[in-house]
Design an enzyme around this catalytic site. Sequence first.
Site, PDB file in Angstrom:
ATOM      1  CE  LYS A  47      54.676 117.397 -56.405  1.00 16.84           C
ATOM      2  NZ  LYS A  47      55.506 116.278 -56.748  1.00 16.84           N
TER       3      LYS A  47
ATOM      4  CE  LYS B  43      49.278 112.527 -56.290  1.00 20.15           C
ATOM      5  NZ  LYS B  43      50.241 112.697 -57.256  1.00 20.15           N
TER       6      LYS B  43
ATOM      7  CE  LYS C 290      57.035 110.000 -52.819  1.00 21.24           C
ATOM      8  NZ  LYS C 290      57.861 109.031 -53.488  1.00 21.24           N
TER       9      LYS C 290
HETATM   10  P1  TYM Z   1      56.647 109.161 -57.224  1.00 22.75           P
HETATM   11  O1  TYM Z   1      57.952 108.991 -56.539  1.00 22.75           O
HETATM   12  O2  TYM Z   1      55.771 110.297 -56.773  1.00 22.75           O
HETATM   13  O3  TYM Z   1      55.777 107.839 -57.119  1.00 22.75           O
HETATM   14  C1  TYM Z   1      56.293 106.558 -57.457  1.00 22.75           C
HETATM   15  C2  TYM Z   1      55.201 105.754 -58.169  1.00 22.75           C
HETATM   16  O4  TYM Z   1      54.032 105.635 -57.334  1.00 22.75           O
HETATM   17  C3  TYM Z   1      52.871 106.019 -58.070  1.00 22.75           C
HETATM   18  N1  TYM Z   1      51.886 106.625 -57.131  1.00 22.75           N
HETATM   19  C4  TYM Z   1      50.606 106.229 -57.003  1.00 22.75           C
HETATM   20  N2  TYM Z   1      49.905 105.242 -57.621  1.00 22.75           N
HETATM   21  C5  TYM Z   1      48.602 105.079 -57.230  1.00 22.75           C
HETATM   22  N3  TYM Z   1      47.983 105.840 -56.290  1.00 22.75           N
HETATM   23  C6  TYM Z   1      48.649 106.830 -55.646  1.00 22.75           C
HETATM   24  N4  TYM Z   1      48.049 107.551 -54.716  1.00 22.75           N
HETATM   25  C7  TYM Z   1      50.018 107.053 -55.998  1.00 22.75           C
HETATM   26  N5  TYM Z   1      50.974 107.933 -55.567  1.00 22.75           N
HETATM   27  C8  TYM Z   1      52.103 107.652 -56.275  1.00 22.75           C
HETATM   28  C9  TYM Z   1      53.374 107.034 -59.073  1.00 22.75           C
HETATM   29  O5  TYM Z   1      52.496 107.167 -60.166  1.00 22.75           O
HETATM   30  C10 TYM Z   1      54.724 106.439 -59.460  1.00 22.75           C
HETATM   31  O6  TYM Z   1      54.570 105.469 -60.466  1.00 22.75           O
HETATM   32  N6  TYM Z   1      58.024 111.448 -61.484  1.00 22.75           N
HETATM   33  C11 TYM Z   1      57.948 110.168 -60.780  1.00 22.75           C
HETATM   34  C12 TYM Z   1      59.294 109.521 -60.545  1.00 22.75           C
HETATM   35  C13 TYM Z   1      60.100 109.298 -61.782  1.00 22.75           C
HETATM   36  C14 TYM Z   1      59.869 108.310 -62.772  1.00 22.75           C
HETATM   37  C15 TYM Z   1      60.919 108.461 -63.710  1.00 22.75           C
HETATM   38  C16 TYM Z   1      58.888 107.331 -62.934  1.00 22.75           C
HETATM   39  C17 TYM Z   1      61.219 109.983 -62.153  1.00 22.75           C
HETATM   40  N7  TYM Z   1      61.717 109.483 -63.300  1.00 22.75           N
HETATM   41  C18 TYM Z   1      60.989 107.648 -64.837  1.00 22.75           C
HETATM   42  C19 TYM Z   1      58.981 106.517 -64.068  1.00 22.75           C
HETATM   43  C20 TYM Z   1      60.012 106.670 -65.001  1.00 22.75           C
HETATM   44  C21 TYM Z   1      57.321 110.391 -59.421  1.00 22.75           C
HETATM   45  O7  TYM Z   1      57.325 111.478 -58.906  1.00 22.75           O
HETATM   46  O8  TYM Z   1      56.864 109.245 -58.803  1.00 22.75           O
END
Ligand code: TYM
Length: 327
Positions: A111, A192, A195
């Site tokens: 990023k 991957k 969004k």
């Molecule tokens: P975020 O908001 O980007 O995504 C939310 C969840 O979706 C999963 N994900 C995917 N899984 C499979 N294939 C994909 N293409 C794909 N894109 C996204 C992510 O792995 C995630 O589980 N840092 C985290 C948010 C967060 C968090 C936390 C998660 C903040 N604090 C504490 C767990 C516990 C994030 O950016 O997810």
Amino acid sequence: MTRVFSGIKPTGPVQLGNLLGALRYWVTDQAEADTIFCVVDLHALTVPQDPAELRARTLELAQLLLAIGIDPAQSTLFIQSHVPEHTELSWILECTAAFGELRRMTQFKDKSDNADFVSAGLFTYPALMAADILLYDTDRVPVGDDQRQHLELSRDLAIRFNHRYGDTFVVPEASIPKIGARVMDLQEPTRKMSKSEDSPQGTILVLDDLDAVAKKIKRAVTDTETDVRFDPATKPGVSNLLSILGACTGDDPHAIAERFDRYGDLKSACAEAVVETLRPIQQRFAELSADPAGTAAILATGAEKARSLARPVLERARANLGLLPPA
Ligand code: TYM
């Protein structure tokens, strides 16, 4: 009872990868664990956001989580910024993390490379994520594969803190599904699905028009040979469709591959499975959208519950660190 915590950022519309890699496990975990789910709006601030859009997206994301099946009678659902304990513990964990280990985070590298503005928050993001998790004595964290390294760091920080200051935090486990942990872009299946990426034809949004969803899957990039085989290294496009179909139906992608001779038939089956997965979610979302006050009330109750769980854990950390308690 096992404590489960997970979060999702309100940085853009929810896409199929979020649903298949994480959110659907949040729903099934509710029956067997003590589940806490969070819309992590403070994490969204690591890159510039339009204030009105952030506010709208945060509420919409909470409504979508309810539409997917998060049940406020079973789970605690809240907005991260409503529970200030997250930022306080985040500072403590920033002081527990090493500069070098944060610098090695691949998401930070991805990023920050070529970005015009890199906030300090983007760099310390994983400490806030660790705070989210450790604040609730979390045993298990259901996430997609891209969060593996952040989860590893959360564990390392908990272990290091406990070692320095005495037993304080539960050391959490990542829970990453076998199928669907890495849903790939339909047009560029070596990258991957995301969004935040600008690939409208390669990304399926959970709230996309269902005809458009079917079209995107039918136009997905496949591979040069014509046989249907699950082999992500040499056949990324076909393997991605097999994984998506498998994640929707609960079948193994290798076994699904044996049922198809032609790409066209696989695409039709995959399109139908995704459409039927999304249809009830979209219906429930439409109902919930008509009642924003109802969602706000659920979030208020959730934040209150979350604070009551977070406060004693933060107090434990403060006491063990040697912070003088107020008189
Ligand atoms: P975020 O908001 O980007 O995504 C939310 C969840 O979706 C999963 N994900 C995917 N899984 C499979 N294939 C994909 N293409 C794909 N894109 C996204 C992510 O792995 C995630 O589980 N840092 C985290 C948010 C967060 C968090 C936390 C998660 C903040 N604090 C504490 C767990 C516990 C994030 O950016 O997810």
